[in-house]
Design an enzyme around this catalytic site. Structure first.
Site: not given
Lengths: 163, 570
Positions: B50, B112-113, B162, B478
């Site tokens: 993502e 969940f999630q 949802k 760097m």
């Protein structure tokens, strides 16, 4: 320097945390913050007491204005204004203290709004200094609990914060 | 027409003329993906992580004028997206991120999630919304696009539970939008602009300093016209490269920590500084106290009032859209009689040419070992300076910025504000999808590329022929440079042992992989990548000098005039 910033903000969930999050994220001080809906229920009015140099206060007002839900911001402490804070204080009130506490409350024009055999709840409004003075005037051992609202502020005269 | 929330989301994207959405499906967005499946106007690009979805949408936006769009699921989908969102926020990139959320009844139940996506992203978005009613989706999407692209642009997140995506309601896309709390200024204040023009004309040692605001406002053409009209020197920041043609004589190179000697000296010793869409960042002006030691008048044009007088005191603030303000400046200049003082300007240019003659960007090339700067110079030659160049973060980023002269805006994509390693490849994906006719090169390091290397798989699936130019020095360069200069040469954890064979890895993903060891082979490899293998992704693994450092350099906390020009200065 101490400043009192008033703002109008859309009354939406999360709006308060956007404001408080801004202060913590950028390291600005909040001395007190009060918020409640206005006569227009879709909008809340917030009074924030903060401290900082002129540069910091300028940034604070700019950053607050940048928040999408903020409708208007004014530093009301820039001109004549009124500040009021509400305090509820529960004190031990028995024996000889009972009369003494009552007398002190009268002097401060406070109201006793709950009475039991051993305690009073006293209501007092005023500016921060008056509330501090009242606490100072009561024997510290007698104080059971204090709760203060943080200040509400409004400009004097023609100065109006409105959409 | 009665539609489900999910269908409404997709219809809104269609109404906004969105062509590409970058995303990754999951439980909370299943209905939205189902609606996506049943149409072909909005194309979905399936990434492998993502974070890359948001970066790719960000790169898409940076290389065009359009709003980038990403779609992720709840919980880990949203948290993976956060780095991408913060990256876009720091550089003011217009984006809309749609995230799924657990059903409204489950919110707050540690489902969940489930994460508080709106809470987690609040400090790194321009604004965000949790949509609790299907009837609010259309108006919220409209607001999200409007907020993302107007004023100071930025990412806007829309979190959709949802059940809300499953419920139905009548769909109508709002035509107009009015928000009493949000009315960005567009036109600058006439009086202030007049004051600014006056000050510019009176200047003896003028300097123009411009940033990402010029690119975002599509004002490069206006800026070029104003700068040529005045004949003044100009510098573009890391975010503003391409705002003014790098090949022009009036251009002094980039300012700041790794800027040119002449740009930094001219910034510091100017008597009137015109700052346009820039924010006096710590990497640009160094120590603000040191910068303030030299008296100068500052004109600052910016769309965001909070950027003005934040780090330096400004004499003439102008809040407005950069393009509109520059246009008005040009109009006032052209309609008036006054012109800059030619004697003063000649003397100033003489001084600048003296600084320029230090030739601070020169580097010692080698026949035996590939110098990273040389690769960038060759990349410029082979692509005719026409490529979109994306970079990751580190030494390679600075070399790309220093040695690929950008003549046009939206050709240089990098994470300037947040400094996010791993953006390069997804930026290149987004840029290539948006600009299929342009060559796209991703200049990267072996540290950065491994932060999103899984996207080679996405590039294969969607046939994205970007050219990865890996300046492989085997070090987090760097970090190593700072350790060498400021930490007694103790290279704590900056050496990357056990590197993969990148060329073979690229081949394993189905691409062309070429390892380049000798300076003599650099040009040939690049020609092969942009010529023979034009339509394929080519991964060029350049084995470069591991000891090379980025110069010039202004050490953190030092002043702009306190530059280390080369290793010999140490």
């Amino acid at each position: 320097m101490r400043h009192v910033i008033s703002l109008l903000i859309e009354n939406e969930s999360g709006a308060l945390s956007r404001v408080s999050g801004l202060f913590s994220a950028r390291g600005y001080n909040i001395e007190s913050l009060t918020v409640a809906p206005t006569e227009d229920a879709s909008m809340s009015r917030m009074t924030i007491v903060t401290t900082g140099s002129d540069d910091i206060i300028e940034q604070i007002t700019k950053q607050l204005n940048k928040l999408v839900e903020v409708v208007k911001v004014v530093d009301i402490s820039e001109a004549a204004h009124i500040e009021r804070e509400l305090m509820l204080i529960k004190v031990r009130a028995s024996g000889k203290d009972r009369e003494e506490v009552k007398r002190t409350a009268d002097i401060f024009r406070a109201r006793i709004i709950d009475v039991t055999e051993s305690s009073y709840v006293i209501e007092l409004t005023g500016n921060q200094g008056k509330l501090d003075a009242f606490i100072g005037a009561i024997d510290a051992d007698l104080i059971l609990e204090t709760v203060r609202s943080g200040i509400c502020g409004i400009g004097r005269g023609d100065r109006v914060l409105k959409v | 027409m009665v539609l489900t929330g999910a269908e409404i989301v997709i219809r809104c994207l269609q109404e906004e003329k969105v062509e590409h959405v970058f995303g990754y499906p999951g439980g909370a967005v299943l209905f939205i993906y189902d609606a996506l499946f049943q149409q072909d106007q909005v194309r979905h690009v399936l990434v492998r992580h993502e974070q890359a979805a948001v970066h790719a949408a960000d790169g898409y936006a940076r290389s065009t004028q359009k709003v980038g769009v990403a779609l992720v699921t709840s919980g880990p989908g949203a948290t993976n997206a956060v780095t991408g969102i913060a990256t876009a926020f720091c550089d003011s990139i217009p984006m809309v991120i749609v995230s799924g959320q657990v059903p409204t009844a489950a919110i707050g139940q540690d489902a969940f999630q489930e994460v508080d996506t709106v809470g987690i992203t609040r400090p790194c978005v321009k604004h965000n919304f949790l949509v609790k009613d299907v009837r609010d989706i259309a108006a919220t999407m409209k607001k999200a696009f409007y907020l993302a692209r107007t004023g100071r642009p930025g990412p806007v997140l829309v979190d959709i539970p949802k059940d809300v995506s499953m419920h139905k309601c009548e769909f109508e896309y709002p035509q107009d939008i009015a928000m009493r709390s949000y009315n960005p200024v567009v036109k600058g204040h006439q009086g202030q602009i007049r004051k600014a023009v006056q000050l510019l004309l009176e200047a003896k040692r003028p300097m123009i300093y411009t940033g990402g605001g010029v690119i975002l406002s599509d004002a490069a053409e206006k800026l070029t016209r104003l700068t040529r009209l005045l004949g003044y020197p100009i510098t573009n920041t890391l975010m503003g490269l391409g705002g003014y043609p790098a090949s022009d004589r009036q251009y002094l190179g980039m300012p700041g920590m790794h800027g040119t000697f002449e740009a930094n000296m001219a910034m510091h010793y100017s008597d009137v500084l015109l700052a346009v869409g820039a924010r006096f960042d710590d990497r640009v002006i160094g120590n603000p106290a040191h910068f303030a030691e030299e008296p100068r008048k500052i004109i600052h044009v910016d769309i965001d009032p909070s950027s003005i007088s934040k780090r330096v005191k400004v004499d003439v603030p102008i809040v407005g859209d950069v393009k509109e303000v520059l246009d008005e400046m040009i109009r006032q200049l052209e309609s008036g009689e006054a012109r800059p003082n030619p004697e003063a300007l000649a003397a100033w240019w003489k001084q600048i040419e003296e600084w320029r003659s230090r030739n601070c960007m020169v580097f010692r090339n080698s026949d035996d070992i590939i110098k990273p700067q040389f690769v960038i110079q060759k990349l410029w030659e082979v692509t005719g300076g026409e490529a979109i160049v994306t970079s990751d973060v580190g030494q390679h980023q600075m070399w790309a910025a220093q040695y690929y002269g950008f003549d046009k805006p939206r050709r240089w994509l990098n994470s300037g504000g947040l400094g996010t390693m791993g953006v390069g490849l997804p930026y290149a994906m987004g840029a290539k999808l948006a600009n299929p006719e342009l060559p796209v090169a991703c200049v990267t390091g072996e540290g950065s590329i491994q932060m999103n290397i899984q996207e080679l798989s996405t590039c294969r699936q969607f046939r994205l022929p970007v050219k990865v130019c890996l300046l492989n020095n085997g070090y987090l360069g760097m970090v190593r440079q700072w350790q060498e200069l400021f930490h007694g040469g103790r290279y704590s954890e900056s050496y990357m042992d056990s590197l993969p064979d990148f060329a073979a890895l690229a081949r394993a993903y189905g691409h062309v992989g070429i390892r380049v060891d000798k300076p003599a082979d650099v040009e040939g490899a690049l020609r092969e990548a942009f010529g023979t293998h034009k339509d394929e992704l080519v991964f060029l693994d350049f084995q470069v000098d591991p000891t090379e450092n980025v110069y010039p350099m202004v050490q953190g906390g030092k002043g702009l005039t306190e530059m280390i020009l080369s290793a010999e200065d140490l």
